[in-house]
Design an enzyme around this catalytic site. Sequence first.
Site, PDB file in Angstrom:
ATOM      1  N   ARG A 116      -8.629  -0.841   4.597  1.00 16.34           N
ATOM      2  CA  ARG A 116      -7.882   0.156   4.017  1.00 16.34           C
ATOM      3  C   ARG A 116      -6.364  -0.413   3.521  1.00 16.34           C
ATOM      4  O   ARG A 116      -5.732   0.191   2.610  1.00 16.34           O
ATOM      5  CB  ARG A 116      -7.703   1.399   5.109  1.00 16.34           C
ATOM      6  CG  ARG A 116      -8.711   2.074   5.322  1.00 16.34           C
ATOM      7  CD  ARG A 116      -8.448   3.293   6.358  1.00 16.34           C
ATOM      8  NE  ARG A 116      -7.340   4.347   5.687  1.00 16.34           N
ATOM      9  CZ  ARG A 116      -6.784   5.017   6.116  1.00 16.34           C
ATOM     10  NH1 ARG A 116      -7.013   5.467   7.319  1.00 16.34           N
ATOM     11  NH2 ARG A 116      -6.014   5.797   5.398  1.00 16.34           N
ATOM     12  N   ASP A 158       4.761   0.305  11.908  1.00 11.11           N
ATOM     13  CA  ASP A 158       3.583  -0.131  11.449  1.00 11.11           C
ATOM     14  C   ASP A 158       3.616  -1.880  11.867  1.00 11.11           C
ATOM     15  O   ASP A 158       2.552  -2.393  11.462  1.00 11.11           O
ATOM     16  CB  ASP A 158       3.445  -0.169   9.981  1.00 11.11           C
ATOM     17  CG  ASP A 158       3.341   1.186   9.388  1.00 11.11           C
ATOM     18  OD1 ASP A 158       2.706   2.202  10.295  1.00 11.11           O
ATOM     19  OD2 ASP A 158       3.408   1.511   8.221  1.00 11.11           O
ATOM     20  N   LYS A 218       0.869  -1.103   0.042  1.00  8.56           N
ATOM     21  CA  LYS A 218       0.015  -0.031   0.197  1.00  8.56           C
ATOM     22  C   LYS A 218       0.968   1.186   0.017  1.00  8.56           C
ATOM     23  O   LYS A 218       0.621   2.069  -0.743  1.00  8.56           O
ATOM     24  CB  LYS A 218      -0.851   0.072   1.127  1.00  8.56           C
ATOM     25  CG  LYS A 218      -1.515   1.334   1.591  1.00  8.56           C
ATOM     26  CD  LYS A 218      -2.424   1.515   2.696  1.00  8.56           C
ATOM     27  CE  LYS A 218      -1.593   1.559   3.926  1.00  8.56           C
ATOM     28  NZ  LYS A 218      -1.469   2.735   4.591  1.00  8.56           N
ATOM     29  N   ASN A 219       1.975   1.191   0.963  1.00  7.88           N
ATOM     30  CA  ASN A 219       2.546   2.589   1.195  1.00  7.88           C
ATOM     31  C   ASN A 219       3.671   2.821  -0.003  1.00  7.88           C
ATOM     32  O   ASN A 219       4.405   3.808  -0.044  1.00  7.88           O
ATOM     33  CB  ASN A 219       3.208   2.544   2.614  1.00  7.88           C
ATOM     34  CG  ASN A 219       2.264   2.843   3.530  1.00  7.88           C
ATOM     35  OD1 ASN A 219       1.230   3.091   3.330  1.00  7.88           O
ATOM     36  ND2 ASN A 219       2.659   2.393   4.928  1.00  7.88           N
ATOM     37  N   VAL A 243       7.980   6.613  17.011  1.00  4.64           N
ATOM     38  CA  VAL A 243       7.778   7.533  15.763  1.00  4.64           C
ATOM     39  C   VAL A 243       6.408   8.260  15.881  1.00  4.64           C
ATOM     40  O   VAL A 243       6.280   9.455  15.404  1.00  4.64           O
ATOM     41  CB  VAL A 243       7.478   6.629  14.575  1.00  4.64           C
ATOM     42  CG1 VAL A 243       7.044   7.225  13.310  1.00  4.64           C
ATOM     43  CG2 VAL A 243       8.854   5.954  14.304  1.00  4.64           C
ATOM     44  N   CYS A 275      -4.872  12.413  13.534  1.00  5.55           N
ATOM     45  CA  CYS A 275      -5.528  10.985  13.351  1.00  5.55           C
ATOM     46  C   CYS A 275      -5.430  10.014  14.420  1.00  5.55           C
ATOM     47  O   CYS A 275      -4.733  10.697  15.288  1.00  5.55           O
ATOM     48  CB  CYS A 275      -5.129  10.208  12.113  1.00  5.55           C
ATOM     49  SG  CYS A 275      -3.508   9.318  12.239  1.00  5.55           S
ATOM     50  N   ARG A 313      -4.847  10.709   5.016  1.00  6.64           N
ATOM     51  CA  ARG A 313      -3.861  11.573   5.080  1.00  6.64           C
ATOM     52  C   ARG A 313      -2.756  11.489   3.795  1.00  6.64           C
ATOM     53  O   ARG A 313      -2.328  12.519   3.494  1.00  6.64           O
ATOM     54  CB  ARG A 313      -2.793  11.489   6.222  1.00  6.64           C
ATOM     55  CG  ARG A 313      -3.723  11.152   7.582  1.00  6.64           C
ATOM     56  CD  ARG A 313      -2.938  10.910   8.849  1.00  6.64           C
ATOM     57  NE  ARG A 313      -1.689  11.874   8.695  1.00  6.64           N
ATOM     58  CZ  ARG A 313      -1.808  13.333   9.000  1.00  6.64           C
ATOM     59  NH1 ARG A 313      -2.820  13.732   9.481  1.00  6.64           N
ATOM     60  NH2 ARG A 313      -0.737  13.824   8.825  1.00  6.64           N
ATOM     61  N   ARG A 337       0.603  14.287  13.388  1.00  2.00           N
ATOM     62  CA  ARG A 337       1.043  14.092  12.097  1.00  2.00           C
ATOM     63  C   ARG A 337       1.083  15.239  11.262  1.00  2.00           C
ATOM     64  O   ARG A 337       0.360  15.519  10.228  1.00  2.00           O
ATOM     65  CB  ARG A 337       0.405  12.813  11.596  1.00  2.00           C
ATOM     66  CG  ARG A 337       0.538  11.452  12.341  1.00  2.00           C
ATOM     67  CD  ARG A 337      -0.355  10.430  11.731  1.00  2.00           C
ATOM     68  NE  ARG A 337       0.297   9.960  10.485  1.00  2.00           N
ATOM     69  CZ  ARG A 337      -0.127   9.006   9.834  1.00  2.00           C
ATOM     70  NH1 ARG A 337      -1.347   8.333   9.822  1.00  2.00           N
ATOM     71  NH2 ARG A 337       0.563   8.486   8.763  1.00  2.00           N
TER      72      ARG A 337
HETATM   73  N1  EPU Z   1       6.336  14.512  11.070  1.00  2.00           N
HETATM   74  C1  EPU Z   1       6.403  15.888  11.383  1.00  2.00           C
HETATM   75  N2  EPU Z   1       6.245  16.688  10.306  1.00  2.00           N
HETATM   76  C2  EPU Z   1       5.948  16.233   9.064  1.00  2.00           C
HETATM   77  C3  EPU Z   1       5.998  15.080   8.724  1.00  2.00           C
HETATM   78  C4  EPU Z   1       6.253  14.250   9.808  1.00  2.00           C
HETATM   79  O1  EPU Z   1       6.419  16.213  12.631  1.00  2.00           O
HETATM   80  O2  EPU Z   1       6.077  17.309   8.169  1.00  2.00           O
HETATM   81  C5  EPU Z   1       6.437  13.461  12.034  1.00  2.00           C
HETATM   82  C6  EPU Z   1       5.277  12.880  12.423  1.00  2.00           C
HETATM   83  O3  EPU Z   1       4.204  13.335  13.095  1.00  2.00           O
HETATM   84  C7  EPU Z   1       5.595  11.438  12.890  1.00  2.00           C
HETATM   85  C8  EPU Z   1       7.149  11.275  12.278  1.00  2.00           C
HETATM   86  O4  EPU Z   1       7.422  12.643  11.718  1.00  2.00           O
HETATM   87  O5  EPU Z   1       5.853  11.443  14.290  1.00  2.00           O
HETATM   88  C9  EPU Z   1       7.107  10.143  11.146  1.00  2.00           C
HETATM   89  O6  EPU Z   1       6.185  10.569  10.286  1.00  2.00           O
HETATM   90  P1  EPU Z   1       6.118  10.141   8.594  1.00  2.00           P
HETATM   91  O7  EPU Z   1       6.162  11.544   8.093  1.00  2.00           O
HETATM   92  O8  EPU Z   1       7.650   9.416   8.412  1.00  2.00           O
HETATM   93  O9  EPU Z   1       4.789   9.379   8.400  1.00  2.00           O
HETATM   94  P2  EPU Z   1       3.948   9.152   7.160  1.00  2.00           P
HETATM   95  O10 EPU Z   1       4.834   9.638   5.709  1.00  2.00           O
HETATM   96  O11 EPU Z   1       2.621  10.277   7.265  1.00  2.00           O
HETATM   97  C10 EPU Z   1       4.304   6.794   6.598  1.00  2.00           C
HETATM   98  C11 EPU Z   1       3.328   5.519   6.371  1.00  2.00           C
HETATM   99  C12 EPU Z   1       2.583   5.251   7.690  1.00  2.00           C
HETATM  100  C13 EPU Z   1       3.938   4.947   8.681  1.00  2.00           C
HETATM  101  C14 EPU Z   1       4.907   6.037   8.729  1.00  2.00           C
HETATM  102  C15 EPU Z   1       5.900   5.765   9.461  1.00  2.00           C
HETATM  103  C16 EPU Z   1       2.306   6.044   4.116  1.00  2.00           C
HETATM  104  C17 EPU Z   1       1.370   6.392   3.280  1.00  2.00           C
HETATM  105  N3  EPU Z   1       2.230   6.101   5.334  1.00  2.00           N
HETATM  106  O12 EPU Z   1       3.432   7.987   7.088  1.00  2.00           O
HETATM  107  O13 EPU Z   1       1.764   4.055   7.428  1.00  2.00           O
HETATM  108  O14 EPU Z   1       3.377   4.540   9.915  1.00  2.00           O
HETATM  109  O15 EPU Z   1       5.209   6.563   7.329  1.00  2.00           O
HETATM  110  O16 EPU Z   1       6.864   4.745   9.283  1.00  2.00           O
HETATM  111  O17 EPU Z   1       3.533   5.705   3.985  1.00  2.00           O
HETATM  112  C18 EPU Z   1       0.024   2.709   7.940  1.00  2.00           C
HETATM  113  O18 EPU Z   1       0.439   2.302   6.828  1.00  2.00           O
HETATM  114  O19 EPU Z   1      -0.720   2.106   8.615  1.00  2.00           O
HETATM  115  C19 EPU Z   1       0.711   3.987   8.276  1.00  2.00           C
HETATM  116  C20 EPU Z   1       0.284   4.799   9.210  1.00  2.00           C
END
Ligand code: EPU
Length: 416
Positions: A395, A303, A22-23, A325, A115, A91, A120
């Site tokens: 999802r 995850d 998915k990701n 995380v 969320c 998101r 996030r």
């Molecule tokens: N963060 C910030 N500012 C930003 C972006 C991130 O503070 O601008 C923080 C977040 O709040 C979090 C940390 O950085 O504490 C890491 O978040 P990240 O941005 O890496 O998460 P994401 O890109 O929103 C993706 C996956 C998630 C997975 C995380 C961590 C996708 C679509 N989603 O989310 O997947 O948990 O990376 O590996 O790739 C899931 O599949 O269930 C899922 C939540």
Amino acid sequence: MDKIVIIGGRRLQGEVGISGAKNAALPVLASSLLVDGWNTFHNIPDLEDIKTIRSLLASFGVKSEGGHTVSINAGAITNCEASYDLVRKMRASVLVLGPLVARRGEARVSLPGGCAIGARPVNLHVKALREMGAEVELKDGYIEAKASRLKGATIYFDISTVTGTENIMMAATLAEGTTVLKNAAREPEIVNLSEVLTGMGARIRGAGTDVITVEGVKSLHPVEARVIPDRIEAGTFIIAAGMTNGDIRILDCEPRDIEALTAKLRETGMEIKAEDGCLRARGKKKVRSVDVKTMPHPGFPTDLQAQIMAMMTIASGLSVITETVFENRFMHVSEMIRLGADIVIEGNSAIVRGIPKLHGAPVMATDLRASASLILAGLAAEGKTVLSRVYHIDRGYEQIEKKLSALGADIKRVSG
Ligand code: EPU
């Protein structure tokens, strides 16, 4: 609303095929916005989140056809606004921001909001685009970005962010000059996206390391590419073997991508080895407790935190699971307690005292990975577990109850 009903206690055995990630599929589909013409992407999973991104892309005028193989064409982008209605559903919709600004010079994308697992924010995506010369305003709940052409820049991410790295890597492909992403996320999904973009003619080095260099080009061309197997789905089935004293052959997975998990599971006593192009996971009657701390890749993935916690509830001894995380990713704990688990939360750690048996009960899914962990707990529990709000699992897991039934689980979906 559908529910999943499980009668626990069956030993799982047999083979299971792993779907596309998915990701990885989400950013790969978003990358089609960078190109004029038909791209073909193979191994796209059939999931609610994929339907959501396809609806979002369709709202920009992007045409797409097919299911597991998707043909997609963003030749005519007629709209650059991602509405709140679609973004609040998922998101990851924010992944259209970088490609839209790069290709069309403008984007209006709703702010995702918090969320179930944490606040996030997307401040790092916004900061990076500003550093690349975009004018970005946050207005009426939307990110409004404009740039006649983005300019290459050196960007330092304060925190390793997966979708942030993907968004800016996509934006940089069409920027003027060279962009260097420092403290970039290193997840396998980023490597997959980089390969897709490179196939489109982008010039990217270093994906999979924490420094990614992108030399901007004037335009990209369509590509045919394949999405990697879902390492989190694979990990969930491996844990299912561990929790049911099972013996499962995991087909279509990339063992290198889940080493943090398999190393931990070997410490619990499981036998996991590569065999004839698949991964064979064998559980033991007795599960040894292990401590786990989530980290960005190549550390233990957040995850899979809920799923390994489910396993620790029936291990012999004490386990400390630390989530670094996300700040609120323990929503499954109170549901596991309903199944008899002994878990106490202290700050960002959960202290799990293993017990010999969980007992089935009605439980509620709060997010995708929490749902998976409750299904695992239900498989190991004595008696009947009924999971409600299963739209969360849809999802991100393709036909989970069918795959588990084929392995011998007593699990079914019921409506109402
Ligand atoms: N963060 C910030 N500012 C930003 C972006 C991130 O503070 O601008 C923080 C977040 O709040 C979090 C940390 O950085 O504490 C890491 O978040 P990240 O941005 O890496 O998460 P994401 O890109 O929103 C993706 C996956 C998630 C997975 C995380 C961590 C996708 C679509 N989603 O989310 O997947 O948990 O990376 O590996 O790739 C899931 O599949 O269930 C899922 C939540």
